[in-house]
Design a protein around this motif. Sequence first.
Motif, mmCIF file in Angstrom:
data_model
loop_
_atom_site.group_PDB
_atom_site.id
_atom_site.type_symbol
_atom_site.label_atom_id
_atom_site.label_comp_id
_atom_site.label_asym_id
_atom_site.label_seq_id
_atom_site.Cartn_x
_atom_site.Cartn_y
_atom_site.Cartn_z
ATOM 1 N N SER A 96 0.849 -1.303 -0.077
ATOM 2 C CA SER A 96 -0.020 0.013 -0.060
ATOM 3 C C SER A 96 0.971 1.372 0.175
ATOM 4 O O SER A 96 1.957 1.443 0.608
ATOM 5 C CB SER A 96 -1.023 -0.147 1.202
ATOM 6 O OG SER A 96 -1.444 1.294 1.622
ATOM 7 N N LEU A 98 -0.129 3.979 1.173
ATOM 8 C CA LEU A 98 -0.149 4.614 2.334
ATOM 9 C C LEU A 98 0.946 4.069 3.390
ATOM 10 O O LEU A 98 1.446 4.798 4.056
ATOM 11 C CB LEU A 98 -1.483 4.551 2.848
ATOM 12 C CG LEU A 98 -2.612 5.545 2.108
ATOM 13 C CD1 LEU A 98 -4.019 4.991 2.407
ATOM 14 C CD2 LEU A 98 -2.471 6.813 2.402
ATOM 15 N N PHE A 101 4.506 5.276 2.570
ATOM 16 C CA PHE A 101 4.661 6.941 2.592
ATOM 17 C C PHE A 101 6.040 7.427 2.471
ATOM 18 O O PHE A 101 6.485 8.052 1.992
ATOM 19 C CB PHE A 101 3.456 7.636 3.348
ATOM 20 C CG PHE A 101 3.344 8.863 2.982
ATOM 21 C CD1 PHE A 101 2.493 9.259 1.698
ATOM 22 C CD2 PHE A 101 3.839 9.869 3.379
ATOM 23 C CE1 PHE A 101 2.631 10.566 1.119
ATOM 24 C CE2 PHE A 101 3.778 11.336 3.345
ATOM 25 C CZ PHE A 101 3.111 11.599 1.836
ATOM 26 N N LEU A 345 -3.276 0.842 -4.059
ATOM 27 C CA LEU A 345 -4.132 1.736 -3.230
ATOM 28 C C LEU A 345 -5.639 0.892 -3.537
ATOM 29 O O LEU A 345 -5.718 0.480 -4.772
ATOM 30 C CB LEU A 345 -4.209 3.077 -3.309
ATOM 31 C CG LEU A 345 -3.302 3.969 -2.960
ATOM 32 C CD1 LEU A 345 -3.181 5.353 -3.458
ATOM 33 C CD2 LEU A 345 -3.011 3.892 -1.539
ATOM 34 N N GLU A 350 -8.946 6.012 -0.683
ATOM 35 C CA GLU A 350 -7.344 5.708 -0.376
ATOM 36 C C GLU A 350 -6.681 6.712 -1.185
ATOM 37 O O GLU A 350 -5.489 7.232 -0.675
ATOM 38 C CB GLU A 350 -7.044 4.466 -0.451
ATOM 39 C CG GLU A 350 -7.591 3.551 0.720
ATOM 40 C CD GLU A 350 -6.802 1.892 0.606
ATOM 41 O OE1 GLU A 350 -7.178 1.293 1.785
ATOM 42 O OE2 GLU A 350 -5.764 1.610 0.146
ATOM 43 N N PHE A 354 -4.036 9.434 0.204
ATOM 44 C CA PHE A 354 -2.426 9.512 -0.307
ATOM 45 C C PHE A 354 -2.186 10.828 -0.723
ATOM 46 O O PHE A 354 -1.141 11.582 -0.164
ATOM 47 C CB PHE A 354 -2.332 8.321 -1.333
ATOM 48 C CG PHE A 354 -0.959 8.387 -1.883
ATOM 49 C CD1 PHE A 354 0.217 7.794 -1.029
ATOM 50 C CD2 PHE A 354 -0.538 9.072 -3.030
ATOM 51 C CE1 PHE A 354 1.467 7.987 -1.533
ATOM 52 C CE2 PHE A 354 0.634 9.010 -3.467
ATOM 53 C CZ PHE A 354 1.619 8.567 -2.934
ATOM 54 N N ARG A 357 -1.928 13.368 2.194
ATOM 55 C CA ARG A 357 -0.740 13.054 3.084
ATOM 56 C C ARG A 357 0.450 13.949 2.002
ATOM 57 O O ARG A 357 1.481 14.374 2.659
ATOM 58 C CB ARG A 357 -0.212 11.605 3.170
ATOM 59 C CG ARG A 357 -1.089 11.161 4.376
ATOM 60 C CD ARG A 357 -0.708 9.871 4.609
ATOM 61 N NE ARG A 357 0.540 9.583 5.352
ATOM 62 C CZ ARG A 357 1.030 8.718 5.738
ATOM 63 N NH1 ARG A 357 0.385 7.448 5.571
ATOM 64 N NH2 ARG A 357 2.340 8.185 6.460
#
Length: 385
Positions: A96, A98, A101, A345, A350, A354, A357
Amino acid sequence: MTNQNVMVTDTKSGINMAITVAVSNSSLFTTAAQKPPAVPGSYITISKKKLLQNLDINGGARINAWVDSMRASSPTHIKSPALSEDLNSWIVHHPSALDMFEQITNASKGKQIVMFLDYDGTLSPIVDDPDRAFMSDAMRATVRKLARYFPTAIVSGRCRDKVYSFVRLAELYYAGSHGMDIKGPSKGSKYKKGAQSLLCQPASEFLPMVDEVYKTLLEVTKSTPGAKVENNKFCVSVHFRCVDEKKWSELAQQVRTVLKEYPKLRLTQGRKVLEIRPTIKWDKGKALEFLLESLGYANCTDVFPVYIGDDRTDEDAFKVLRDRGQGFGILVSKIPKDTSASYSLQEPSEVMAFLRRLVDWKRMSLRRHFRMRRRLEEIKMSLPN
Ligand SMILES: O=P(O)(O)OC[C@H]1O[C@H](O[C@H]2O[C@H](CO)[C@@H](O)[C@H](O)[C@H]2O)[C@H](O)[C@@H](O)[C@@H]1O
C-alpha cells in the motif's frame, strides 16, 4: 500441466484477450471450457502462434475468447479464502502506498514530483452510468491543493472535454482519449510558461473515422439491452456493465462485425468496457512522456513522476516509469492483478488519503525550509560586520 491466465493479442482485430490455458513444459493448449481466469486480471503475456491459431478456428471460438476476456477485465470481489491468500502474497510485492509513504517521500527528496492521475476508478468511484461518474467535492479540493505544490495531469480514456467537465480545475494538464488529446492548463500554471497554448492530437486524422464508427456502433448495438456507446472523440467506448452476461457474446459479435470494416482501428479493454481506438503507437505511456517533455523534464534526473490508475490502459504508463527507472506507478485495485505498478491503493478514498498526505508532507517541508532560511538570515544579521 497447470492452468495459467494468458494475455494474447489477436493480430487481426488487435484485441488483447485474456484466456485460460493449460501449460506444459513445451506447449500451450487452450482449455476446452475456456473458463475465466481463477484470479481475474492475473496474467502472463505471451505470443504463441499456435494459441492464436486455436482461437482462429472459427468466428465462434474467437467470440468465446472475447467474452472470456470481457469477464477477465471485469473482476469483482475477493470471494474465496484462496483468493484472499493470493491478495496477501500480491500485497507483499505491491504494498500500500499509504503504508510506504515515508519510503516514497524519501525516494523523491531533491526531485520534482509530477503527478499523473487517471479519472474513472481512481478519482471517482465506478458507477453504472458513465455520465454520472462524478468526483466528490472533497476529492476536487484535494486535487486543487495537490496542483498548487506539484505539476498535475489528468490522463483519461474519456474525451478531454468530458473529463474536464467532471474535474473542473483549470490549472491542470488534461490528456483525454487515452492520451490522444493533450492540452495544457487553461488558467496560468506556475510550472511551465506557455503551457496554455499546449495542444497535442496525434490521432487527428482518425477523427471522421472514429465518429463514423461511433454512429454505426450506436445503431448496431441498439438491440442489446443495457449496451451503451460513448463517443470519446479519438476513441469509442462500448460499455457492457449493464448488459446481461448472457448477451455479452451477442454484443462482442456486433462490435467485431463493425470493427472488421476498419483495419486501422483496434480494440482494447477496460473495466466492463470495450474501447475502440486508432492503431497508432500512442497510449497513456506516450502521453506521460510527452507531458514530462513539455514540462521541461525530458532528460532530467531530478524529476519524480507518480502515476495513479486502476485500469489495463494505465499499465502503459506504469511500464514507461519502470523503464525510465524514475518515480513509480500506483495501481488502484482491491484484487491481485499483474501490473508494472510498484504500489497499490484499494479505492478512490485511499487515493484521496494518499494525495492529502502528499500535500501535508510538502507543506511541512516547505515550512521547515522557510523557517530554516529565516533563522540563517537572523544569524547572519546578528554577526558583527
Ligand atoms: O482512463 P479512465 O479515466 O479510467 O477511463 C476509462 C473508461 O472510463 C469510463 O468507464 C468506466 O467508468 C464508468 C463510470 O464509473 C463505468 O460505468 C464503466 O463501466 C467503466 O469502464 C468511461 O465511461 C470510458 O469511456 C473510459 O474509456
